[in-house]
Design an enzyme around this catalytic site. Structure first.
Site, PDB file in Angstrom:
ATOM      1  N   GLU A 257     -18.363 -15.670 -14.368  1.00  0.00           N
ATOM      2  CA  GLU A 257     -18.204 -14.236 -14.660  1.00  0.00           C
ATOM      3  C   GLU A 257     -16.796 -14.073 -15.206  1.00  0.00           C
ATOM      4  O   GLU A 257     -15.823 -14.170 -14.456  1.00  0.00           O
ATOM      5  CB  GLU A 257     -18.341 -13.412 -13.374  1.00  0.00           C
ATOM      6  CG  GLU A 257     -19.713 -13.436 -12.753  1.00  0.00           C
ATOM      7  CD  GLU A 257     -20.747 -12.698 -13.565  1.00  0.00           C
ATOM      8  OE1 GLU A 257     -20.372 -11.897 -14.434  1.00  0.00           O
ATOM      9  OE2 GLU A 257     -21.936 -12.952 -13.344  1.00  0.00           O
ATOM     10  N   CYS A 292     -13.245  -5.715 -15.482  1.00  0.00           N
ATOM     11  CA  CYS A 292     -13.789  -6.554 -16.565  1.00  0.00           C
ATOM     12  C   CYS A 292     -14.769  -5.798 -17.451  1.00  0.00           C
ATOM     13  O   CYS A 292     -14.868  -6.059 -18.641  1.00  0.00           O
ATOM     14  CB  CYS A 292     -14.487  -7.759 -15.964  1.00  0.00           C
ATOM     15  SG  CYS A 292     -15.710  -7.292 -14.726  1.00  0.00           S
TER      16      CYS A 292
HETATM   17  P1  NAD Z   1      -7.666 -16.006 -13.277  1.00  0.00           P
HETATM   18  O1  NAD Z   1      -8.548 -16.730 -14.219  1.00  0.00           O
HETATM   19  O2  NAD Z   1      -6.210 -16.047 -13.507  1.00  0.00           O
HETATM   20  O3  NAD Z   1      -7.890 -16.547 -11.777  1.00  0.00           O
HETATM   21  C1  NAD Z   1      -9.162 -16.504 -11.155  1.00  0.00           C
HETATM   22  C2  NAD Z   1      -9.206 -17.538 -10.038  1.00  0.00           C
HETATM   23  O4  NAD Z   1      -9.162 -18.854 -10.605  1.00  0.00           O
HETATM   24  C3  NAD Z   1      -8.034 -17.458  -9.051  1.00  0.00           C
HETATM   25  O5  NAD Z   1      -8.529 -17.671  -7.752  1.00  0.00           O
HETATM   26  C4  NAD Z   1      -7.146 -18.612  -9.495  1.00  0.00           C
HETATM   27  O6  NAD Z   1      -6.314 -19.125  -8.467  1.00  0.00           O
HETATM   28  C5  NAD Z   1      -8.183 -19.629  -9.926  1.00  0.00           C
HETATM   29  N1  NAD Z   1      -7.697 -20.663 -10.839  1.00  0.00           N
HETATM   30  C6  NAD Z   1      -6.693 -20.576 -11.755  1.00  0.00           C
HETATM   31  N2  NAD Z   1      -6.582 -21.735 -12.429  1.00  0.00           N
HETATM   32  C7  NAD Z   1      -7.543 -22.568 -11.942  1.00  0.00           C
HETATM   33  C8  NAD Z   1      -7.947 -23.894 -12.244  1.00  0.00           C
HETATM   34  N3  NAD Z   1      -7.343 -24.623 -13.203  1.00  0.00           N
HETATM   35  N4  NAD Z   1      -8.980 -24.441 -11.567  1.00  0.00           N
HETATM   36  C9  NAD Z   1      -9.625 -23.707 -10.612  1.00  0.00           C
HETATM   37  N5  NAD Z   1      -9.277 -22.462 -10.264  1.00  0.00           N
HETATM   38  C10 NAD Z   1      -8.248 -21.879 -10.932  1.00  0.00           C
HETATM   39  O7  NAD Z   1      -8.220 -14.506 -13.255  1.00  0.00           O
HETATM   40  P2  NAD Z   1      -7.578 -13.245 -12.505  1.00  0.00           P
HETATM   41  O8  NAD Z   1      -6.323 -12.856 -13.216  1.00  0.00           O
HETATM   42  O9  NAD Z   1      -7.541 -13.513 -11.042  1.00  0.00           O
HETATM   43  O10 NAD Z   1      -8.696 -12.116 -12.735  1.00  0.00           O
HETATM   44  C11 NAD Z   1      -8.747 -11.296 -13.873  1.00  0.00           C
HETATM   45  C12 NAD Z   1      -9.825 -11.786 -14.809  1.00  0.00           C
HETATM   46  O11 NAD Z   1     -11.068 -11.805 -14.110  1.00  0.00           O
HETATM   47  C13 NAD Z   1     -10.038 -10.858 -16.003  1.00  0.00           C
HETATM   48  O12 NAD Z   1     -10.193 -11.623 -17.172  1.00  0.00           O
HETATM   49  C14 NAD Z   1     -11.350 -10.139 -15.668  1.00  0.00           C
HETATM   50  O13 NAD Z   1     -12.077  -9.703 -16.794  1.00  0.00           O
HETATM   51  C15 NAD Z   1     -12.087 -11.199 -14.914  1.00  0.00           C
HETATM   52  N6  NAD Z   1     -13.113 -10.603 -14.053  1.00  0.00           N
HETATM   53  C16 NAD Z   1     -14.413 -10.728 -14.437  1.00  0.00           C
HETATM   54  C17 NAD Z   1     -15.419 -10.143 -13.672  1.00  0.00           C
HETATM   55  C18 NAD Z   1     -16.869 -10.275 -14.069  1.00  0.00           C
HETATM   56  O14 NAD Z   1     -17.720  -9.974 -13.241  1.00  0.00           O
HETATM   57  N7  NAD Z   1     -17.186 -10.698 -15.279  1.00  0.00           N
HETATM   58  C19 NAD Z   1     -15.096  -9.447 -12.500  1.00  0.00           C
HETATM   59  C20 NAD Z   1     -13.753  -9.339 -12.132  1.00  0.00           C
HETATM   60  C21 NAD Z   1     -12.760  -9.933 -12.921  1.00  0.00           C
END
Ligand code: NAD
Length: 490
Positions: A257, A292
């Site tokens: 997502e 999002c």
């Molecule tokens: P992010 O991608 O920075 O982090 C998300 C998660 O991934 C965190 O727990 C982070 O620690 C982890 N992570 C980071 N690097 C990683 C790696 N290399 N391997 C494994 N895990 C890793 O996102 P964010 O800033 O926390 O959230 C915002 C984003 O989430 C926005 O782009 C938003 O659109 C999206 N979002 C999407 C939905 C949906 O349902 N489509 C819902 C909520 C948020």
């Protein structure tokens, strides 16, 4: 994670959580709730494989998988009750850590998380296995069963930690899986507290574990060979990394997502522009635009852009951090998020910023953690902002000549999460709803939502579906069992 003490303190105070400053260093943080410190530690990296070993053993030997469906349902319903009883504490924790408006968390996030958990608990014994005839022997049949996938790594974002937790963990546990949750390093406390409540409600500690920490911890988890499924919510960039890193280790189930850039098309035959503008403002400026599926770009008939901008601005005043808002406006997640958006807007000219409220790249009006609702108009067709997810209270208004041009523009965008159309003409609505390449479409509305309706994206917004019975397809695999009749005469 590198938030400074004053920043978090500011969030806590502004949101009415009377607490000492939250201590922040990269390895250990304490979130103060009332007089009770909650210590958040980054999991030692070696503990990732310990966690996966425990989860693997739990999946193979139980107890969770061995529980009857009705027992699993009762435990999850009890978890929902525990969360409901602790909703004030959970709301305050989420607010103190992320700066989101307390009223939004109380009235939207927590109830939504509870209702998803109850919905999936109740769904446990409502879906059926199938029986099919495999071929030419009339009495033979095949049973097609759905079985749990195994050890699920659930990686969460910060922007709605409780809801994203439940949209993954509730169906995963309902289907009989074992789960390791990796919350965002920026929204950990509320997830840890919710998981503790699950344990109090009877979910075995080996069945649902939490690994705190940053992307380094996440990377170790998703590249562990014994993890059977990765359920991720977060940015598209991280999703791309996760797919390439984890699939290099072995093929496993993935549900993603990711980000979005929700286009909302105003049709040519639309009479209630005030209502349209109010729906747009409510959805793009909610949670400081950190959603999002927000309608971050609206496409309007040529000549109507400035009129719509005026109408949206009137509504936007409610979401302005400088006006009395009864605690309805929260903060953005970090200074770097605010400055990142400001940098992206810095290439624009003054004429692109619409109205009194708009940010105009001036120093922030309240504090370094907030942005005023900003309306951008008259961008050139080449502007990268048209297709970039800003994750901020910024609305882009673009005019179109022909409806087909608007549709073509939307479908060129690399994202495909939410879309919308607003029109009095039913044919126009149906045409746009069918033509837009998105996973969720809103007709004469935005943001409608229900547990029984699938949610998810296509293209760079990801794949897999959350909520609804369809989600069980992600958290189970299909096993076909051929049954040969007439065993004695075989
Ligand atoms: P992010 O991608 O920075 O982090 C998300 C998660 O991934 C965190 O727990 C982070 O620690 C982890 N992570 C980071 N690097 C990683 C790696 N290399 N391997 C494994 N895990 C890793 O996102 P964010 O800033 O926390 O959230 C915002 C984003 O989430 C926005 O782009 C938003 O659109 C999206 N979002 C999407 C939905 C949906 O349902 N489509 C819902 C909520 C948020």
């Amino acid at each position: 994670m590198n938030l400074s003490i004053p920043e978090i303190y500011l969030k806590s105070v502004v949101n009415g959580v009377t607490a000492p400053p939250i201590l922040d260093d990269i390895i250990t943080r304490e979130v103060w709730y009332s007089n009770e410190p909650i210590r958040i530690q980054q999991a030692p990296l070696r503990s990732v494989s310990d966690c996966v070993d425990i989860a693997t053993s739990d999946f193979q030997r139980g107890p969770w998988r061995g529980y009857s469906r009705s027992k699993r349902r009762d435990v999850l319903l009890s978890w929902a009750k525990h969360i409901s009883d602790s909703s004030s504490k959970l709301s305050l924790l989420n607010c103190a850590e992320t700066g989101r408006a307390l009223s939004e968390i109380r009235t939207d996030s927590v109830p939504k998380a509870i209702s998803a958990l109850v919905w999936f608990a109740e769904a446990i014994d409502k879906h059926e296995d199938r029986s099919l005839h495999p071929g030419n022997r009339d009495n033979d049949f095949a049973v097609v069963k759905q079985e749990p996938v195994g050890v699920v790594a659930a990686i969460l974002p910060w922007n709605d930690p409780l809801v994203t937790l439940m949209w993954k963990v509730a169906p995963a546990l309902a289907a009989g899986n074992t789960v390791i949750v990796k919350p965002s390093e920026q929204a950990t406390a509320v997830v840890v507290a919710a998981v503790k409540l699950a344990h109090s409600a009877g979910v075995p500690m080996s069945t649902l574990q939490v690994l705190t920490g940053n992307g380094e911890v996440g990377d170790l988890l998703i590249t562990h060979a014994a993890v059977d499924m990765i359920a991720f919510t977060g940015s598209t960039r991280t999703a791309q990394k996760i797919v390439s890193r984890s699939h290099a280790v072995g093929i496993r189930r993935t549900a993603l997502e990711c980000g979005g850039k929700g286009p909302f098309i105003l049709g040519r035959e639309s009479s209630d522009l005030k209502k349209f503008s109010s729906v747009v403002a409510r959805n793009i400026f909610y949670n400081q635009g950190q959603v999002c599926s927000a309608p971050s770009i609206i496409l309007v008939p040529r000549g109507s852009g400035h009129k719509i901008a005026n109408l949206v601005q009137v509504e936007a005043i409610r979401y302005c951090p400088d006006t009395p808002t009864e605690g309805k406006v929260g903060y953005m997640i970090s200074r770097s998020a605010v400055s990142g958006v400001r940098d992206l807007l810095s290439s624009l000219e003054d004429r692109n910023f619409w109205g009194e409220l708009s940010d105009r790249r001036l120093p922030p009006r309240s504090c370094a953690l907030s942005m005023t609702p900003t309306i951008i108009v008259d961008l050139s067709d080449e502007s990268e902002l048209l297709c970039t997810e800003l994750f901020a209270p910024v609305l882009i208004i673009k005019e179109y000549d022909l409806l087909e041009d608007a549709i073509t523009f939307c479908n060129k965008c690399p994202y495909g999460l939410a879309g919308g159309v607003w029109s009095d003409n039913l044919d126009e609505c149906i045409h746009v709803a069918s033509a837009l390449r998105v996973g969720n479409m809103h007709v004469n509305s935005w943001g409608d939502d229900g547990n029984s309706v699938p949610f998810g994206g296509i293209k760079n917004s990801g794949y897999g579906r959350e909520k609804s019975l369809s989600t069980f397809d992600d958290y189970t695999h299909t096993k076909s069992i051929y049954i040969r009749a007439g065993f004695a005469s075989r």
